[in-house]
Scaffold this motif. Structure first.
Motif, PDB file in Angstrom:
ATOM      1  N   GLY A   1      -6.253  13.194  39.957  1.00 33.01           N
ATOM      2  CA  GLY A   1      -4.802  13.167  39.897  1.00 33.01           C
ATOM      3  C   GLY A   1      -4.165  12.657  41.171  1.00 33.01           C
ATOM      4  N   LYS A   2      -2.969  12.123  41.028  1.00 30.55           N
ATOM      5  CA  LYS A   2      -2.197  11.640  42.160  1.00 30.55           C
ATOM      6  C   LYS A   2      -1.760  12.821  43.017  1.00 30.55           C
ATOM      7  CE  LYS A   2       1.711   8.509  42.991  1.00 30.55           C
ATOM      8  NZ  LYS A   2       2.847   7.796  42.329  1.00 30.55           N
ATOM      9  N   HIS A   3      -1.913  12.697  44.343  1.00 35.46           N
ATOM     10  CA  HIS A   3      -1.592  13.843  45.208  1.00 35.46           C
ATOM     11  C   HIS A   3      -1.006  13.369  46.542  1.00 35.46           C
ATOM     12  CE1 HIS A   3      -5.357  13.137  47.473  1.00 35.46           C
ATOM     13  NE2 HIS A   3      -5.869  12.880  46.291  1.00 35.46           N
ATOM     14  N   ASP A   4       0.053  12.566  46.441  1.00 43.53           N
ATOM     15  CA  ASP A   4       0.677  12.062  47.658  1.00 43.53           C
ATOM     16  C   ASP A   4       2.174  12.356  47.713  1.00 43.53           C
ATOM     17  OD1 ASP A   4       1.513  10.362  45.680  1.00 43.53           O
ATOM     18  OD2 ASP A   4       0.664   8.544  46.565  1.00 43.53           O
ATOM     19  N   ASP A   5       2.610  13.337  46.932  1.00 41.83           N
ATOM     20  CA  ASP A   5       4.021  13.711  46.912  1.00 41.83           C
ATOM     21  C   ASP A   5       4.152  15.170  47.326  1.00 41.83           C
ATOM     22  OD1 ASP A   5       6.661  14.310  46.418  1.00 41.83           O
ATOM     23  OD2 ASP A   5       6.692  13.519  44.376  1.00 41.83           O
ATOM     24  N   ASN A   6       4.698  15.419  48.500  1.00 42.15           N
ATOM     25  CA  ASN A   6       4.790  16.776  49.024  1.00 42.15           C
ATOM     26  C   ASN A   6       5.684  17.693  48.186  1.00 42.15           C
ATOM     27  OD1 ASN A   6       3.023  16.418  51.151  1.00 42.15           O
ATOM     28  ND2 ASN A   6       4.625  15.736  52.554  1.00 42.15           N
ATOM     29  N   ARG A   7       6.402  17.118  47.225  1.00 41.02           N
ATOM     30  CA  ARG A   7       7.249  17.943  46.363  1.00 41.02           C
ATOM     31  C   ARG A   7       6.482  18.517  45.174  1.00 41.02           C
ATOM     32  NH1 ARG A   7      11.571  13.383  45.183  1.00 41.02           N
ATOM     33  NH2 ARG A   7       9.568  12.320  44.969  1.00 41.02           N
ATOM     34  N   GLN A   8       5.292  17.981  44.892  1.00 42.05           N
ATOM     35  CA  GLN A   8       4.551  18.445  43.726  1.00 42.05           C
ATOM     36  C   GLN A   8       3.865  19.773  44.020  1.00 42.05           C
ATOM     37  OE1 GLN A   8       1.499  14.982  44.360  1.00 42.05           O
ATOM     38  NE2 GLN A   8       0.614  16.267  42.779  1.00 42.05           N
ATOM     39  N   GLU A   9       3.598  20.528  42.966  1.00 41.87           N
ATOM     40  CA  GLU A   9       2.960  21.837  43.094  1.00 41.87           C
ATOM     41  C   GLU A   9       1.538  21.850  42.542  1.00 41.87           C
ATOM     42  OE1 GLU A   9       5.494  24.701  41.251  1.00 41.87           O
ATOM     43  OE2 GLU A   9       7.125  24.441  42.701  1.00 41.87           O
ATOM     44  N   ILE A  10       1.263  20.982  41.581  1.00 45.91           N
ATOM     45  CA  ILE A  10      -0.023  20.975  40.900  1.00 45.91           C
ATOM     46  C   ILE A  10      -0.604  19.559  40.923  1.00 45.91           C
ATOM     47  CG2 ILE A  10      -1.191  21.323  38.681  1.00 45.91           C
ATOM     48  CD1 ILE A  10      -0.271  23.916  39.927  1.00 45.91           C
ATOM     49  N   VAL A  11      -1.922  19.468  41.086  1.00 47.61           N
ATOM     50  CA  VAL A  11      -2.657  18.218  40.920  1.00 47.61           C
ATOM     51  C   VAL A  11      -3.544  18.373  39.697  1.00 47.61           C
ATOM     52  CG1 VAL A  11      -4.314  16.613  41.920  1.00 47.61           C
ATOM     53  CG2 VAL A  11      -2.654  17.755  43.396  1.00 47.61           C
ATOM     54  N   GLU A  12      -3.451  17.425  38.769  1.00 50.25           N
ATOM     55  CA  GLU A  12      -4.244  17.495  37.542  1.00 50.25           C
ATOM     56  C   GLU A  12      -5.216  16.324  37.471  1.00 50.25           C
ATOM     57  OE1 GLU A  12      -2.393  19.557  33.820  1.00 50.25           O
ATOM     58  OE2 GLU A  12      -0.971  18.053  34.518  1.00 50.25           O
ATOM     59  N   ASP A  13      -6.478  16.644  37.263  1.00 50.13           N
ATOM     60  CA  ASP A  13      -7.504  15.640  37.027  1.00 50.13           C
ATOM     61  C   ASP A  13      -7.804  15.604  35.529  1.00 50.13           C
ATOM     62  OD1 ASP A  13      -7.621  15.516  39.794  1.00 50.13           O
ATOM     63  OD2 ASP A  13      -9.359  16.840  39.920  1.00 50.13           O
ATOM     64  N   TYR A  14      -8.169  14.417  35.048  1.00 49.53           N
ATOM     65  CA  TYR A  14      -8.481  14.271  33.619  1.00 49.53           C
ATOM     66  C   TYR A  14      -9.949  13.905  33.451  1.00 49.53           C
ATOM     67  CZ  TYR A  14      -8.643  12.482  28.863  1.00 49.53           C
ATOM     68  OH  TYR A  14      -8.984  12.266  27.546  1.00 49.53           O
ATOM     69  N   VAL A  15     -10.603  14.560  32.508  1.00 47.93           N
ATOM     70  CA  VAL A  15     -12.021  14.336  32.245  1.00 47.93           C
ATOM     71  C   VAL A  15     -12.208  13.926  30.794  1.00 47.93           C
ATOM     72  CG1 VAL A  15     -14.320  15.368  32.185  1.00 47.93           C
ATOM     73  CG2 VAL A  15     -12.687  16.059  33.968  1.00 47.93           C
ATOM     74  N   LEU A  16     -12.926  12.838  30.581  1.00 45.76           N
ATOM     75  CA  LEU A  16     -13.342  12.410  29.249  1.00 45.76           C
ATOM     76  C   LEU A  16     -14.857  12.333  29.243  1.00 45.76           C
ATOM     77  CD1 LEU A  16     -12.655  11.407  26.397  1.00 45.76           C
ATOM     78  CD2 LEU A  16     -12.539   9.078  27.345  1.00 45.76           C
ATOM     79  N   LEU A  17     -15.477  13.177  28.422  1.00 41.75           N
ATOM     80  CA  LEU A  17     -16.931  13.259  28.385  1.00 41.75           C
ATOM     81  C   LEU A  17     -17.516  12.253  27.397  1.00 41.75           C
ATOM     82  CD1 LEU A  17     -17.282  17.158  28.474  1.00 41.75           C
ATOM     83  CD2 LEU A  17     -17.525  15.552  30.375  1.00 41.75           C
ATOM     84  N   ALA A  18     -18.812  12.038  27.513  1.00 40.23           N
ATOM     85  CA  ALA A  18     -19.486  11.034  26.687  1.00 40.23           C
ATOM     86  C   ALA A  18     -19.380  11.332  25.201  1.00 40.23           C
ATOM     87  CB  ALA A  18     -20.955  10.934  27.107  1.00 40.23           C
ATOM     88  N   ASP A  19     -19.296  12.611  24.851  1.00 42.05           N
ATOM     89  CA  ASP A  19     -19.215  12.988  23.436  1.00 42.05           C
ATOM     90  C   ASP A  19     -17.787  13.019  22.904  1.00 42.05           C
ATOM     91  OD1 ASP A  19     -18.190  15.239  24.634  1.00 42.05           O
ATOM     92  OD2 ASP A  19     -19.746  16.611  23.917  1.00 42.05           O
ATOM     93  N   GLY A  20     -16.828  12.579  23.722  1.00 48.41           N
ATOM     94  CA  GLY A  20     -15.444  12.529  23.282  1.00 48.41           C
ATOM     95  C   GLY A  20     -14.618  13.750  23.641  1.00 48.41           C
TER      96      GLY A  20
END
Length: 268
Positions: A178-197
């Motif tokens: 996730g994008k994490h260069d805005d000091n105003r944000q509270e949460i960083v979210e990463d997204y995962v897509l696995l091989a099985d969908g």
């Protein structure tokens, strides 16, 4: 029994200040209780203020490192980091195909979190053609995912589409940080897509700090270690997310400006 202890390799540059690159990977491996080795692709002269000089290893020397490790050790997982030019990328890809080590985590060091482009176009194209199709997992940051897919990643749906595009390029599993260069944000979210969908969003608290050097290296190294320990991809990513989050939160007073995260204080 010979070679029964879990063994992993980082194929990356050496950062002399210890904050990132192979040094961050090796610290992470040690904390995760696997035996870490390195194949150096470059050496960087830098500190918390910046990078001031670098040297790229020859393809012949990189190949020699691959051979010496393959001749003696049993590698359960490996990752790549900084691969500075087209010749390096092609050399690494040739050796990966030759030795066929399992569990390849590709950290595509293309664009920094400060949006600085690190690869020339020819090297970038080689990375897409030669390395992405070999990857068990690819872990681009937000800006690298934009570059790799041509998408703006303006919302969650577009991030999900980007992950699908990366799978179409050949990567089996995808983790878009996730994008994490805005000091105003509270949460960083990463997204995962696995091989099985299967998919998942991983959320962590945003930490406003200049001590984030080596964050991406640490995350991908921890995943590599967990795969070598026998965990599945989902669990390996979840453990690595927590470890890296805690390493950022438990700041360490090292360096004057952009300092390292704290590998030793993070939970295992």
């Amino acid at each position: 029994m010979i070679n029964s202890f879990p063994q992993v390799v980082t194929i990356a540059g050496s950062d002399c200040d210890g904050s990132a690159g192979a040094q961050a990977d090796l610290k992470t491996f040690q904390e995760q209780q696997v035996y870490g080795m390195s194949i150096l692709t470059a050496a960087v002269a830098g500190n918390s203020y910046g990078i001031f000089d670098s040297v790229t290893m020859t393809p012949e020397f990189i190949t020699a490192q691959f051979k010496t490790l393959a001749d003696d050790f049993s590698i359960q997982a490996f990752k790549t980091g900084m691969l500075s030019d087209q010749a390096t990328i092609e050399c690494v890809a040739t050796n990966i195909r030759k030795y066929q080590w399992s569990n390849f985590v590709l950290d595509p060091v293309i664009i920094t979190k400060h949006q600085a482009l690190l690869l020339e176009e020819a090297a970038y194209q080689s990375l897409i053609k030669e390395l992405v199709p070999l990857a068990t997992l690819i872990t681009p940051n937000f800006y690298e995912a934009q570059k790799l897919t041509g998408l703006h990643l303006a919302d969650k749906a577009e991030i999900q589409l980007a992950a699908q595009k990366l799978q179409q390029l050949g990567a089996k599993n995808v983790l878009i940080k996730g994008k994490h260069d805005d000091n105003r944000q509270e949460i960083v979210e990463d997204y995962v897509l696995l091989a099985d969908g299967q998919e998942m969003w991983l959320a962590g608290n945003f930490v406003a700090t200049d001590h984030t050097n080596g964050t991406g290296d640490t995350l991908s190294a921890c995943i590599t270690a967990q795969l070598a320990l026998g965990h599945n991809m989902r669990t390996s990513i979840q453990i690595a997310k927590l470890y890296t989050q805690q390493a950022i939160q438990h700041q360490i007073a090292v360096g004057h400006q952009f300092g390292p995260i704290n590998h030793g204080e993070a939970p295992k």
